[in-house]
Design an enzyme around this catalytic site. Sequence first.
Site, PDB file in Angstrom:
ATOM      1  N   ARG A 209      -6.101 -13.799   3.088  1.00 23.79           N
ATOM      2  CA  ARG A 209      -7.380 -13.214   3.517  1.00 23.79           C
ATOM      3  C   ARG A 209      -8.140 -14.121   4.486  1.00 23.79           C
ATOM      4  O   ARG A 209      -8.828 -13.618   5.379  1.00 23.79           O
ATOM      5  CB  ARG A 209      -8.240 -12.878   2.291  1.00 23.79           C
TER       6      ARG A 209
ATOM      7  N   GLY B 108     -25.104   0.695  28.751  1.00 19.21           N
ATOM      8  CA  GLY B 108     -24.057   1.625  29.175  1.00 19.21           C
ATOM      9  C   GLY B 108     -22.751   0.921  29.483  1.00 19.21           C
ATOM     10  O   GLY B 108     -21.660   1.461  29.228  1.00 19.21           O
TER      11      GLY B 108
ATOM     12  N   GLN C 164     -24.626  -2.978  22.305  1.00 18.24           N
ATOM     13  CA  GLN C 164     -26.023  -2.628  22.576  1.00 18.24           C
ATOM     14  C   GLN C 164     -26.610  -3.481  23.694  1.00 18.24           C
ATOM     15  O   GLN C 164     -27.327  -2.990  24.576  1.00 18.24           O
ATOM     16  CB  GLN C 164     -26.854  -2.782  21.300  1.00 18.24           C
TER      17      GLN C 164
ATOM     18  N   THR D 122       0.810  -1.216   0.000  1.00 15.36           N
ATOM     19  CA  THR D 122       0.000   0.000   0.000  1.00 15.36           C
ATOM     20  C   THR D 122       0.846   1.270   0.000  1.00 15.36           C
ATOM     21  O   THR D 122       1.863   1.364   0.688  1.00 15.36           O
ATOM     22  CB  THR D 122      -0.935   0.014   1.220  1.00 15.36           C
TER      23      THR D 122
ATOM     24  N   ALA E 275      -1.933   4.458  -3.744  1.00 21.09           N
ATOM     25  CA  ALA E 275      -2.129   3.109  -4.275  1.00 21.09           C
ATOM     26  C   ALA E 275      -2.599   2.192  -3.152  1.00 21.09           C
ATOM     27  O   ALA E 275      -1.806   1.494  -2.537  1.00 21.09           O
ATOM     28  CB  ALA E 275      -0.835   2.589  -4.899  1.00 21.09           C
TER      29      ALA E 275
ATOM     30  N   GLU F 196      -6.261  -5.754   3.896  1.00 22.26           N
ATOM     31  CA  GLU F 196      -6.151  -6.861   2.937  1.00 22.26           C
ATOM     32  C   GLU F 196      -7.295  -6.815   1.913  1.00 22.26           C
ATOM     33  O   GLU F 196      -7.813  -7.844   1.478  1.00 22.26           O
ATOM     34  CB  GLU F 196      -6.076  -8.214   3.645  1.00 22.26           C
TER      35      GLU F 196
END
Length: 392
Positions: free
Chosen positions: A246, A350, A346, A129, A133, A373
């Site tokens: 991956r 709290g 959720q 990266t 790019a 990735e």
Amino acid sequence: MANLTHVGLTDEQQLFRETVRRLAEDKVKPRAQEIDESGEFPWDIVELFREYGLLGVAMPEEYGGGGADLLTFCIAVEEIARVCATSALIIAAQHLGAMPILIAGNTDQKRRYLPAIARGERLSAFALTEPEAGSDAGGTKTRAIREGDHYRLTGSKVFITNGGLAKTMVVFASTDPSQGTRGISAFIVELDQPGVMVGRIEKKMGIKGSQTAQLLFDNVLVDASNRLGDEGEGFKIAMRTLDRTRPGIAAQALGIAQGALDVALDYLYQRQQFGTSLSQFEGLQFMVADMQTQIEASRQLLYRAAEIIETAGFESHASKEVTRYSAMAKLMCSDTAMRVTTDAVQLLGGYGYIRDYPVERMMRDAKITQIYEGTNQIQRLVIFRNMEHGGF
């Protein structure tokens, strides 16, 4: 807590899962919150993984690895990620850094570099990266110019996991800018070479203990013998690498999701509201049922993908099936991780929003699995383009 027994796993894989889960619970989990809060790279966890052979668990035995298959590797990442995504990434990143060498390295290159990576003596990195790019690898600006028996490497990389820590990395650079992706080549570069510098260390939302850095290359001389494959094969090597790594990110995402569900479920059984356990409220039961279903569906897709990719092997040519399943597993597991961790926050109300419980950390950690990735938008393109006409 999730059942340790999964259909399709061998007895050896089941035992391996149990062993890694105990290690994660006993040694990694107590460090997870501190790693997140300090943002410091956990060298003690690296040493722990070295001791247990997890850093090279899926690398060939002939190069010092554990020789395990891809599914076993995914199980290791999944179980560690249940308690600490940063720690799981240490294993996944080591696998990523080694993969181009496993795929495209010649015998000499493998013998020179893989044993130290497999044993965890040297961290590895994958440097693709750049500022311009990311999803578009064809925009690579880093140049490698041939000068006799060497290449002169100049440019920069960003968002590099283990950047500044890895001693051995594979760097992708353009040897012929006029050819776009077909002009990219891959090189094995060592961090201590003159001209290699560490730039900005990123401050991140999640996986805070993993060092993500900018790398600068100022006229770095790289021996031609360190080029992987032929000139112009770098992009193909990078894509074949990602096909095989991956699933590790999918496993990380899956582990995060499972860990968040475990915490949420324990909370629902312990917490009392309106004179009864939260686990008795039908609306919350529906949320948990959806979370469990999404996790198990993701797990089955990931395990199937690992089986397909393992059958193809390290050195096979590009395969539409391998590419498609790898992308589908990464897409589904990471989207599931984001949904499940958000729902877990959720469910805890709290308490979910404060650091007394780990679900807020898990929610922050989950987000990156949809991005690195290959973003999930790119995964959808990859999946469609690798579908066989008329179906599967």
